[in-house]
Design a protein around this motif. Structure first.
Motif, PDB file in Angstrom:
ATOM      1  N   SER A 167       0.862  -1.180   0.000  1.00 29.54           N
ATOM      2  CA  SER A 167       0.000   0.000   0.000  1.00 29.54           C
ATOM      3  C   SER A 167       0.896   1.227   0.000  1.00 29.54           C
ATOM      4  N   GLY A 168       0.754   2.094  -0.992  1.00 26.17           N
ATOM      5  CA  GLY A 168       1.497   3.348  -1.033  1.00 26.17           C
ATOM      6  C   GLY A 168       3.003   3.190  -0.986  1.00 26.17           C
ATOM      7  N   GLY A 169       3.517   2.116  -1.570  1.00 21.59           N
ATOM      8  CA  GLY A 169       4.962   1.897  -1.572  1.00 21.59           C
ATOM      9  C   GLY A 169       5.494   1.194  -0.338  1.00 21.59           C
ATOM     10  N   VAL A 170       4.608   0.754   0.539  1.00 14.73           N
ATOM     11  CA  VAL A 170       5.001  -0.001   1.728  1.00 14.73           C
ATOM     12  C   VAL A 170       4.517  -1.439   1.562  1.00 14.73           C
ATOM     13  N   THR A 171       5.431  -2.394   1.752  1.00 14.11           N
ATOM     14  CA  THR A 171       5.076  -3.800   1.646  1.00 14.11           C
ATOM     15  C   THR A 171       5.216  -4.454   3.011  1.00 14.11           C
ATOM     16  N   ALA A 172       4.160  -5.142   3.437  1.00 15.20           N
ATOM     17  CA  ALA A 172       4.170  -5.874   4.710  1.00 15.20           C
ATOM     18  C   ALA A 172       4.046  -7.356   4.390  1.00 15.20           C
ATOM     19  N   LYS A 173       4.788  -8.172   5.139  1.00 13.37           N
ATOM     20  CA  LYS A 173       4.763  -9.621   4.928  1.00 13.37           C
ATOM     21  C   LYS A 173       4.485 -10.316   6.258  1.00 13.37           C
ATOM     22  N   TYR A 174       3.551 -11.279   6.214  1.00 16.54           N
ATOM     23  CA  TYR A 174       3.208 -12.115   7.363  1.00 16.54           C
ATOM     24  C   TYR A 174       3.530 -13.562   7.020  1.00 16.54           C
ATOM     25  N   ASP A 175       3.821 -14.354   8.056  1.00 17.63           N
ATOM     26  CA  ASP A 175       4.021 -15.779   7.815  1.00 17.63           C
ATOM     27  C   ASP A 175       2.665 -16.476   7.797  1.00 17.63           C
ATOM     28  N   GLY A 176       2.673 -17.758   7.528  1.00 23.36           N
ATOM     29  CA  GLY A 176       1.438 -18.518   7.413  1.00 23.36           C
ATOM     30  C   GLY A 176       0.715 -18.730   8.725  1.00 23.36           C
ATOM     31  N   GLN A 177       1.336 -18.337   9.838  1.00 25.73           N
ATOM     32  CA  GLN A 177       0.707 -18.489  11.139  1.00 25.73           C
ATOM     33  C   GLN A 177       0.237 -17.146  11.697  1.00 25.73           C
ATOM     34  N   GLY A 178       0.248 -16.120  10.846  1.00 26.50           N
ATOM     35  CA  GLY A 178      -0.297 -14.828  11.237  1.00 26.50           C
ATOM     36  C   GLY A 178       0.650 -13.905  11.975  1.00 26.50           C
ATOM     37  N   ALA A 179       1.951 -14.190  11.940  1.00 28.56           N
ATOM     38  CA  ALA A 179       2.915 -13.318  12.608  1.00 28.56           C
ATOM     39  C   ALA A 179       3.586 -12.412  11.574  1.00 28.56           C
ATOM     40  N   PRO A 180       3.748 -11.119  11.896  1.00 29.12           N
ATOM     41  CA  PRO A 180       4.430 -10.229  10.946  1.00 29.12           C
ATOM     42  C   PRO A 180       5.892 -10.625  10.789  1.00 29.12           C
ATOM     43  N   MET A 181       6.376 -10.570   9.536  1.00 26.22           N
ATOM     44  CA  MET A 181       7.761 -10.951   9.250  1.00 26.22           C
ATOM     45  C   MET A 181       8.618  -9.745   8.889  1.00 26.22           C
ATOM     46  N   GLU A 182       8.075  -8.860   8.035  1.00 30.50           N
ATOM     47  CA  GLU A 182       8.867  -7.704   7.642  1.00 30.50           C
ATOM     48  C   GLU A 182       7.970  -6.622   7.057  1.00 30.50           C
ATOM     49  N   VAL A 183       8.478  -5.410   7.110  1.00 31.60           N
ATOM     50  CA  VAL A 183       7.856  -4.254   6.468  1.00 31.60           C
ATOM     51  C   VAL A 183       8.958  -3.560   5.691  1.00 31.60           C
ATOM     52  N   VAL A 184       8.696  -3.311   4.399  1.00 33.07           N
ATOM     53  CA  VAL A 184       9.671  -2.636   3.546  1.00 33.07           C
ATOM     54  C   VAL A 184       9.038  -1.341   3.057  1.00 33.07           C
ATOM     55  N   VAL A 185       9.744  -0.233   3.275  1.00 31.51           N
ATOM     56  CA  VAL A 185       9.263   1.080   2.861  1.00 31.51           C
ATOM     57  C   VAL A 185      10.135   1.534   1.694  1.00 31.51           C
ATOM     58  N   SER A 186       9.504   1.793   0.554  1.00 34.24           N
ATOM     59  CA  SER A 186      10.251   2.214  -0.632  1.00 34.24           C
ATOM     60  C   SER A 186      10.662   3.687  -0.521  1.00 34.24           C
ATOM     61  N   GLU A 187      11.631   4.068  -1.342  1.00 33.02           N
ATOM     62  CA  GLU A 187      12.060   5.474  -1.388  1.00 33.02           C
ATOM     63  C   GLU A 187      10.886   6.363  -1.781  1.00 33.02           C
ATOM     64  N   GLY A 188      10.074   5.887  -2.711  1.00 36.49           N
ATOM     65  CA  GLY A 188       8.917   6.663  -3.156  1.00 36.49           C
ATOM     66  C   GLY A 188       7.932   6.918  -2.032  1.00 36.49           C
ATOM     67  N   ALA A 189       7.747   5.919  -1.164  1.00 34.53           N
ATOM     68  CA  ALA A 189       6.831   6.093  -0.038  1.00 34.53           C
ATOM     69  C   ALA A 189       7.375   7.139   0.930  1.00 34.53           C
ATOM     70  N   LEU A 190       8.678   7.146   1.144  1.00 36.14           N
ATOM     71  CA  LEU A 190       9.283   8.116   2.057  1.00 36.14           C
ATOM     72  C   LEU A 190       9.090   9.547   1.575  1.00 36.14           C
ATOM     73  N   ALA A 191       9.053   9.718   0.262  1.00 42.40           N
ATOM     74  CA  ALA A 191       8.886  11.054  -0.307  1.00 42.40           C
ATOM     75  C   ALA A 191       7.517  11.649   0.032  1.00 42.40           C
TER      76      ALA A 191
END
Length: 139
Positions: free
Chosen positions: A68-92
């Motif tokens: 969403s809006g240049g931010v990618t969130a990833k969860y594992d198959g058991q519902g726990a958050p794994m990572e969030v990646v914020v793009s340069e474009g989102a930071l702008a």
């Protein structure tokens, strides 16, 4: 007779369940199911445990992500958050926009993970019930 449906991995309706009276210990020469599970034979319990382990491995191998809006969130198959990646474009877009995008990406990825878990559990439940019915003694 064929085994009655049991919801071993969830998915049962939400109606209240009447407490059952305490079961008697199994007789020395057979009787009730093994492991203190009334109405389940030892082979049924072993099969259910095999399916539980199989389901656990499937869930561990799954990941779900949303962007969403240049931010990618990833969860594992058991519902726990794994990572969030914020793009340069989102930071702008500034801090407020990044915050909104993080929240939306997390919500969407969590929902996808929950749906994936539910679908996997339902599929495994159906497989287990089919196998139990196929191996049930015929009268």
């Amino acid at each position: 007779s064929a085994p009655s449906p049991r919801m071993l991995f969830g998915g049962a309706d939400q109606s209240p369940v009447e407490p059952s009276p305490p079961s008697q210990p199994p007789a020395a020469a057979g009787g009730a199911g093994a492991g203190g599970v009334p109405g389940m034979a030892e082979d049924e319990i072993k099969l259910a445990m095999q399916y539980r382990d199989k389901m656990q491995k499937k869930l561990e191998a799954m990941t779900h992500e949303s962007t969403s809006g240049g931010v990618t969130a990833k969860y594992d198959g058991q519902g726990a958050p794994m990572e969030v990646v914020v793009s340069e474009g989102a930071l702008a877009g500034g801090p407020a926009k990044v915050g909104e995008s993080v929240i939306q990406a997390l919500k969407d990825a969590r929902l996808a993970s929950q749906k994936g878990m539910q679908q996997t559990m339902m599929e495994m439940q159906k497989e287990l019930m089919a196998e139990l019915q196929a191996t049930a003694p015929k009268e």
